[in-house]
Motif scaffolding. Structure first.
Motif, PDB file in Angstrom:
ATOM      1  N   THR A  74      46.937  49.605  47.681  1.00 19.14           N
ATOM      2  CA  THR A  74      47.841  48.957  48.297  1.00 19.14           C
ATOM      3  C   THR A  74      48.022  49.445  49.594  1.00 19.14           C
ATOM      4  O   THR A  74      47.998  48.931  50.791  1.00 19.14           O
ATOM      5  N   ASP A 127      48.549  41.489  47.096  1.00 20.75           N
ATOM      6  CA  ASP A 127      48.618  42.566  46.414  1.00 20.75           C
ATOM      7  C   ASP A 127      48.837  42.402  44.765  1.00 20.75           C
ATOM      8  O   ASP A 127      49.467  41.456  44.359  1.00 20.75           O
ATOM      9  N   SER A 128      48.245  43.349  43.955  1.00 20.57           N
ATOM     10  CA  SER A 128      48.014  43.242  42.723  1.00 20.57           C
ATOM     11  C   SER A 128      47.842  41.913  42.197  1.00 20.57           C
ATOM     12  O   SER A 128      48.834  41.245  41.616  1.00 20.57           O
TER      13      SER A 128
HETATM   14 MG   LIG Z   1      49.494  48.433  44.466  1.00 19.64          MG
END
Ligand SMILES: [Mg+2]
Ligand SMILES: Nc1ncnc2c1ncn2[C@@H]1O[C@H](COP(=O)(O)OP(=O)(O)OP(=O)(O)O)[C@@H](O)[C@H]1O
Ligand SMILES: Nc1ncnc2c1ncn2[C@@H]1O[C@H](COP(=O)(O)OP(=O)(O)OP(=O)(O)O)[C@@H](O)[C@H]1O
Ligand SMILES: Nc1ncnc2c1ncn2[C@@H]1O[C@H](COP(=O)(O)OP(=O)(O)OP(=O)(O)O)[C@@H](O)[C@H]1O
Ligand SMILES: Nc1ncnc2c1ncn2[C@@H]1O[C@H](COP(=O)(O)OP(=O)(O)OP(=O)(O)O)[C@@H](O)[C@H]1O
Ligand SMILES: Nc1ncnc2c1ncn2[C@@H]1O[C@H](COP(=O)(O)OP(=O)(O)OP(=O)(O)O)[C@@H](O)[C@H]1O
Ligand SMILES: Nc1ncnc2c1ncn2[C@@H]1O[C@H](COP(=O)(O)OP(=O)(O)OP(=O)(O)O)[C@@H](O)[C@H]1O
Ligand SMILES: [Mg+2]
Ligand SMILES: [Mg+2]
Ligand SMILES: [Mg+2]
Ligand SMILES: [Mg+2]
Ligand SMILES: [Mg+2]
Lengths: 274, 274, 274, 274, 274, 274
Positions: A74, A127-128
C-alpha cells in the motif's frame, strides 16, 4: 537514514492526497534495489498515461502490486500515486465501506470511478482487493457483485480525453488468480519481504532506533538464530520490522540495558510465524 | 488466597468498566507463572500504545488471547483492559447483539470503533470472535459481513492523535485460522488450562472452599484417578474448576461429612468430558 | 400406580406453570431408579441456583436432558422446573413460533430470557433444541441465527442479583454436538428408554389398563417375541408405551376378550420400528 | 362392481367434505383384502381420537399413508376422513398454495391447524407432503420453513378438550425419512399397487369398461407379456389402471372391434415405465 | 499500414454506432487471412438477415465470436455490426450495468432487445457474456437470472417483419459450454491470437512505431527467445501486442537508442504470462 | 412439397392461436412415418379430453414431447393444440416472462391455468420446461418455486365440468428426470432428429430450395462424408436442416454455381457439432 526516508513524503494538497500520505507514515526506506525497480515500474505506468503516443493510444492502464502481508504494497502504491502529481488521485479502501451492503459498495466504487472519469488524468488505488471483495477462504466466500463490478471497471474505457491509471494491491495473489481477476491487470509488480540480513541491517540503521552496539548485537543474534535453524531468508515484511523495532524500544530489558535478549527472541518469534 | 484474588479487581468508574469488571467475578488466581506472563505481555501492548516512541509510531496494536473453553481468556483480557486505565475501554460482545441482523451487527461494531477513535487512548475488547461471527462448524457457516468488517477494522488506522489497542479472545483458534483472521493480529497470547495437580491444589486452596482435610482427600482421589487412567494432565479450565468447587459445596454428601466421593467423581466426569 | 403417578403433578398457579404441567399429562412413573437419579440431578442444579455459596457464585447454570424420542425428556424437565417453585418458570418451545421468521424467533427467545432476568430466580426450559433451530439432516440445514442466539444466551450472565437455571431437551445429541452447542451446557443428563421387561411390566401395572391376566399374557408374548428375535432390550420410549396401552384398550380384539394377539403384535411392530 | 364402488362415496355437506369427496372420483374398489385392512387401520385411528380411554389420553394421533405413485393414497385418506363423520375435516394440499411464498405457506398451514383446534374432533389430511415442502431430489432442495412447521404441528398438543387426527400421504417414503419427518408419525400405513393379475382382473371387471370377451383377451395378453418378460408383478397404481381403461375405450382399435392389440400394448408400456 | 487500418473505421452517425466505433480504436489490422475469414463469415450472417429467401425464412440468427483474451473479439464484432449499416445496432455490455441488481440487469437487457424488435433490421452485440453473467470460476458463481434471460432472448422470435442478428463475444468458451449457453448460438466463430512471427512482424510494421532497424532487432530477439524456450507460437492477443508497442515507445531505453533490450524482455514476459 | 407442408397450418382466430401458429413457420414436413405417429398420439390425448367416457372420467391429461434440440418439438405440440380446435389453447413460454422474479413467474403460470379452468375444454402448451425453470447444469441451478408450481399444476384437478390437456416440450429429458418432473406426465412422446439420408432428401425436396441437380450433389457429398467418418446417422434436427438450407441459398458459392462445396461442408460442420 530514517528521517530522510520520511522526508521523501512531500506535503500535498487535498484530502485524497492526505489519505494517501498517511499510508506512508513509516516513509519509504530504500533497503534494496528492488524498491527502486518497483517505483520505476510504477513511474513507467504513470508516463504511459500522462504522455500518450498518439490519439488512439489506450487511455487505460492497470497494474497490481502483490506480495506477502506487511511487505509495503500500500505504501508503494501510495508513493507512486502521490509522485504522479495527477489532478485526481484516490484511494479505494474497504475501510471506507464498513457496514455497506454489496450494492452500496458497488455504488461507492462506481462513484469513485465516475469521479475519476471527470479528470483528464487520474489514478485510482484499489487497496487490498481481497478485503474489498470480502474474500474468505472458507467456502470460499466473497462478494461476487463487488468482484464483478471491479472486473468490469478495470477494463472500462474512460470517456474521450480522459486517461486513467489503476493501481491495485493484494497479499492474496493465488486467491485472486482463482477469482480470475489477477490476469485482468496489464502489469503485475511483485513486492518482496525484507529478505537478507543486509537489508534488515539497512532498515535497523535507517530507523535510528538502536545504538551502533545494540544494532550489531541484534544482527549477530539474528544471524545465529538463522544459522541454528538453517534458515537463509529473513522473510519478514517491512511493516512488521518497523513495528518490532518500536516494541523493542519499549521493552525495559533493552532500553538502557545491554541485555537485548527478549528483543532478539521477539524477532525470532515473528520469523517463525511467517 | 481466594478473596485476595478478588481484591485485585479494583473499583472503577463508568459503565463500560463495570461491564468489564463483571467478567472477573472469580478474581484472577495466580495459580501458575504463565498467568503473570500473560498479564505482562498484555501490559507491554498497553505501554506500546500509551507511550509512543515517536510521532510516526504505529498508533494501532492488536493482540488475541486464545485457549481452551473456560480457561479464563475473557477475564484476563478484561483485567488487562481495566489495569490500563485508558479513558476509553469497551467490551464488544455477542451478548449485546442478540437479535441483530448482520448489517445491524456491523453497524454496532463500527459504532464502538468510531467511539474509540474519539478518545486519545482506547482499548476495545472483542470477546469470543467465533460468537460474534456466528461461527458454526457445519457448513461451515458464519457471518461473512461481520467477519469482513472485523478484518477491516482490526487494520484500520485511527485518525490523527488517536491510539487504539485491540484485545480479542477466542477458544476456536484453528477455526479463526481457517477464516484467515487469526493472523491479522499483531500478537498471539496463549491462555492455558489448569494443568498440573499443583496448579489445581493452588486453586482449591485459594478458593477456601474446603477444610485442609477435605482438600487433601480430594487431591489424593484425583491423583489416583489420573494414575488409574494414565492421564498426566488435569486439563480443565479455571472457570470449570471454580464452578465444580461450588457444586461440591452444595452437595450434601460433602458438606459436613467425610465422604467426598461424589465430589471426586464430579471432577473425574468433567475431566473425561474435556 | 398410574393415578398416583398423575397425582405427583401438583396444582400450580400461572399460565406458564399450566403449560409446563400439560407436558406431564401421563404423570411420572418411577419405573426405574434412573428416573429418580435424573430428578435428583435436576434438583441439585436447582439448589445451586437457589442457594448460592457466596456473592461471587456463578449465577447461571445450564443442563441438557438428552435421550431417544419419546423417552420422557420434556416431562422430566417440566417436572424439575415445576418442583423448583421458582417465581419464574417458562417453556420455550417451537410450537409457539410456527410461522415466525428467523429474526422473529430470535426476538421471541430473547424476550423470554429478558423476562427471566427480571425475576430473582428463574428457570427457562428450552424444549427440543433441534426443532427450535429447524434442524434438518439434509444439507444439513438449520437456522444459524436462532442457533447463534441460543449459544450466546446460554452463556450470557444475568444482571446483578438475578439467578437463572437453563434446562434444555433434545433427542438429537450427535447433531447438537456437530452444531457445537451440546458442550455449551454445564451438565448433561441422559434420559433412557423403557429397557427391561421388568420396567415395562412396572409401566403396564401403573397404567392399570389391563387385568392381571391380560398383563401377564402380554408380558409373556413380548418375552417370547424378544427371545425369538434374540433381542435383549425392550428399547421403547415411555410415551410410546403409554400410547400403545391406549390403542390396545381401543382394540376390540382385546377389550372384553381373551385374545390380545393384535395388541402383542402392535408392541412388536413398535419395537421393530425403533 | 364399478358403480357400486362409486356409491360408497356418500353425499356430504360442507365445502371441505366436497373437496375430499372429489378425491374419490374413481370410487374405492376393494380389489384386495389389503384395501380393507388399510381402511380398518384408519378406522382404529379414528376411534382412538373419538373415544378416549381417559381424560389423560393423548388427544393427538398421526398416521401416514405411503406407497408408490398413483396407488390410491389420497383417495384412501379421504375415505377414512369422510367416514369419520368428524365435525371438522380438512384437506391440506399444495394445490391451494400455488404462488405462495414460504412464509405464506406456513401461515396457511398454521391457519388450518388453528381451525382444527376449534372443533372438539378434527381430521387434517396432509396430502403429498413432498409437494407441500417443494421437495426436489437435486440438491436436494426443499422448503425447510414449511417442513419445520409441519414437524412442529404434527406434535403440537391441541388445547384442552380438543382432539385431532392427522392423516398424511406420500409417495416419497425414503425421501421423507431422509428429511427426518417420516418417523414423526405414530402410525405408518402402506398402500400397495395393483400387483397380481387377479387384482387387475377385479379392477377391470369393476370398471365395467369391457365386454366379458375383451376383458379375457386383455388379461390373456397381459399374462403372456408378463411371462415373456419373466415379470411376476403387475405393479401398476390403481389410478393408472383406471386411466388406461379409459384411454383403451377411446382407442378406435378397441371400441367396436375385436382387436385390442393397442390396448394390451399400452398396458405393457405402462408396466415398463414403472 | 497502421493508419490505413484505422481508416477502415468509417464515420458513423448515432450514439450506439459511436460506442461501437470506440471499440475499434486500434483499427483492424489484417495480419492474417483468418481475419478476413472472420469478417466474411460475419458478413454472411448479416446477409442472411438482410435478404431473407422467403417470407417464412427464420428472422433470427445468432453467432458467437470466441477466442483468447485480447484477441480482438469485441473489435471484430463491432466491425461486422458497423459494416452492416443496419438501422439499429447496439452494444450490450456489462460496463453499462455496474451497480445493477440481477433484476435491473435483466430489465436493461430486455429493454435493448425490445428496442431492437422495433427496427426492421437490427444487430445486438452481446459483449463478453461471462462478464454479463458475473461468471466466477469459484463455486462457480454466476447470475442465473441474467443467464436464463439471455438463453431465452437468444431464441426469442422477433415480431412479424422484424429481423434480428445477435453477435456475442466471449473468452470463456469452456465455461459457457458448461453453462449450456454456447450451443444456443447458430454459428461459432473462432478468433485467434497473433501466432506466427510473420503475423507479429505484420502488426509491428502496420503500427509504424519502430524504425525498420528497431523492428528487425525486436523480431530477431523474439525469434531467439522463442528458440531458446522451444516455443513455436507467439500466442499473444492483438490488443496486448498493440499495448506493448506503446509501452515500448515510452521506454527511454528504446526511444532514440539502439538498446531495445527492455522492450524485448517485455514481450518475453508477456508471452510467458500467457 | 414444402409449400403444401406450410398449407397445413390453417388460419386461426384469436391471439393465442396466432402465437401458436407462429411456431410452425416452417410447416410440418412429413419426412418420416414417426411424424404421423406423434401427431396421432397427440390426437388420442385430445380425444380423451374431448369425449370423456363417463362423468367420472379423469378430466385431466398430460403429455410431454421430448427429443434433441431443434427436432421440432414445439412445432408439433403447437400443431396438435391448433388442430384440437379447443376453445382455449395457450402457449406458456419463458419468452413471456423475461425479467420476472420467481414469484411473478409462478403467478403468471398460475394465471394461465386459472384461465384454462374457465373454459370447458382447454390445452396449455408448456414450452421448454427447462427454460421455464431456469435450468442450469452448473450447480445445478434452477428455480425450485417455478418447478414446484408446475409439479402441482400438472396434477391439479380442474373444477367440475372443466377438462384440460397439458402438452409440454423439453430437450432435457435426463435433467427433467433428475428434477423428478418427467414422470409426472401421463404420456411421453419422443420426437426424433432427421436421421436417415432418405429423410434428409425428403426435407431437401420439400423445401424446394435446390435444383434437382444441386440436391443430388449435396446428398452425394453428405453420403461420402458420412461413409468417410463411419457415421450411420444424419442426426440433425429439422430446424437446423431448414436453417442450413436457407444459408446455403445465400452462399454465393452455391447460388448460380455448380460448386456447392461450402454448403456440403456446412452440413458436415453441423453434424459434427451434434
Ligand atoms: Mg496494504
Ligand atoms: N521500502 C518500503 N516499502 C514500503 N513501505 C515501506 C518501505 N519503507 C518503509 N515503509 C513503511 O512500511 C509500512 C508498509 O506498510 P503497508 O501498509 O504499506 O504494507 P502492506 O504490504 O500494504 O500491508 P498489508 O499486507 O497489511 O496491506 C509503511 O508504514 C511504510 O511507510
Ligand atoms: N488466573 C485466572 N485467569 C483467568 N480467570 C480466572 C483466573 N483466576 C480466576 N479466574 C476466574 O475464572 C473465570 C474465567 O472465566 P472466563 O469467562 O474468563 O473464561 P473464558 O476462557 O473466557 O471462557 P469461555 O471459553 O466460555 O469464553 C472468571 O470468573 C475469572 O474471574
Ligand atoms: N418416568 C417418566 N419419565 C418421563 N415421562 C413419563 C414418565 N412416566 C410417565 N411419563 C409420561 O410420558 C410422557 C413423556 O413424553 P415426553 O413428551 O416428555 O417425551 P419426550 O422425550 O419429550 O418426547 P419427544 O422426543 O417427542 O420430545 C409424558 O406424557 C409423561 O407424563
Ligand atoms: N381401492 C382403491 N384405493 C384407492 N383408490 C381407488 C381404489 N379404487 C379406486 N380408486 C380410485 O383410484 C384413484 C386413486 O388416485 P389417488 O389420487 O388417490 O392416488 P394417489 O396414490 O394419491 O396418487 P399420487 O401418487 O399421484 O398422489 C382415485 O380416483 C380413486 O377413486
Ligand atoms: N485484426 C484485428 N482484429 C481485432 N482487433 C484488432 C485487429 N487489429 C487491430 N485491432 C485492435 O485490437 C484491439 C482488440 O481489442 P478487443 O477489445 O477487441 O479485444 P477482445 O478480444 O475483445 O479483448 P477482451 O478479451 O478483453 O474482451 C482493438 O483496439 C482493435 O482496434
Ligand atoms: N415434421 C416436422 N416436425 C416439426 N417441425 C417441423 C417439421 N417439419 C418442419 N418443421 C419446422 O421445423 C421447425 C421446428 O422448430 P421447433 O422450434 O419446433 O423445434 P424445437 O425442437 O422446439 O427446438 P428447440 O429445441 O430449440 O425448442 C419449425 O419451424 C417447423 O415449422
Ligand atoms: Mg470468554
Ligand atoms: Mg419432548
Ligand atoms: Mg395423492
Ligand atoms: Mg472484448
Ligand atoms: Mg422448442
Amino acid at each position: 537514514d530514517f528521517f530522510n526516508a520520511l522526508d521523501e513524503v512531500k506535503p500535498l494538497f487535498g484530502v485524497a492526497e492526505e489519505e494517501l500520505s498517511s499510508r506512508i507514515r513509516g516513509g519509504i526506506i530504500h533497503y534494496s534495489p528492488l524498491i527502486d525497480n518497483i517505483l520505476a515500474e510504477g513511474q513507467l505506468c504513470v508516463t504511459k498515461i500522462k504522455q500518450p503516443v498518439s490519439e488512439n493510444s489506450n487511455p487505460l492502464h492497470s497494474a497490481i502490486l502483490f506480495g506477502p502481508r506487511s511487505s509495503g504494497k500500500t505504501a508503494l502504491a501510495a508513493k507512486i500515486a502521490i509522485d504522479s502529481e495527477f489532478p485526481f488521485v484516490k484511494l479505494l479502501t474497504a475501510e471506507d465501506m464498513v457496514g455497506f451492503g454489496d450494492m452500496q459498495k458497488v455504488a461507492h466504487i462506481d462513484k469513485i470511478f465516475r469521479d475519476a472519469y471527470k479528470s483528464p488524468l487520474s489514478i485510482v488505488v484499489i487497496d487490498s482487493i481481497e478485503l474489498l471483495v470480502d474474500w474468505n477462504p472458507i467456502g470460499p466466500r466473497f462478494s461476487n457483485p463487488v468482484l464483478a463490478a471491479l472486473k468490469v471497471l478495470i477494463h472500462k474505457q474512460p470517456p474521450k480525453n480522459r486517461r486513467l491509471l489503476i493501481l491495485a494491491t493484494t497479499s492474496k495473489r493465488t486467491e485472486l488468480q482463482q477469482l480470475d481477476i489477477f490476469e485482468d491487470f496489464d502489469d503485475e509488480i511483485a513486492v518482496p519481504n525484507v529478505n537478507t540480513q543486509q537489508e534488515l541491517a539497512h532498515v535497523l540503521q535507517s530507523s535510528g532506533a538502536f545504538s551502533e552496539q545494540d544494532q550489531q548485537r541484534t544482527m549477530y543474534e539474528i544471524a545465529r538464530y538463522m544459522a541454528d535453524n538453517r534458515r537463509t531468508d529473513v522473510g519478514v515484511g517491512i511493516k512488521k520490522v518497523l513495528d518490532s523495532i518500536e516494541i523493542a524500544r519499549k521493552d525495559p530489558d533493552v532500553a538502557g540495558s545491554d541485555d537485548s535478549q527478549w528483543n532478539g527472541l521477539s524477532y525470532k518469534a515473528r520469523m517463525q510465524e511467517t
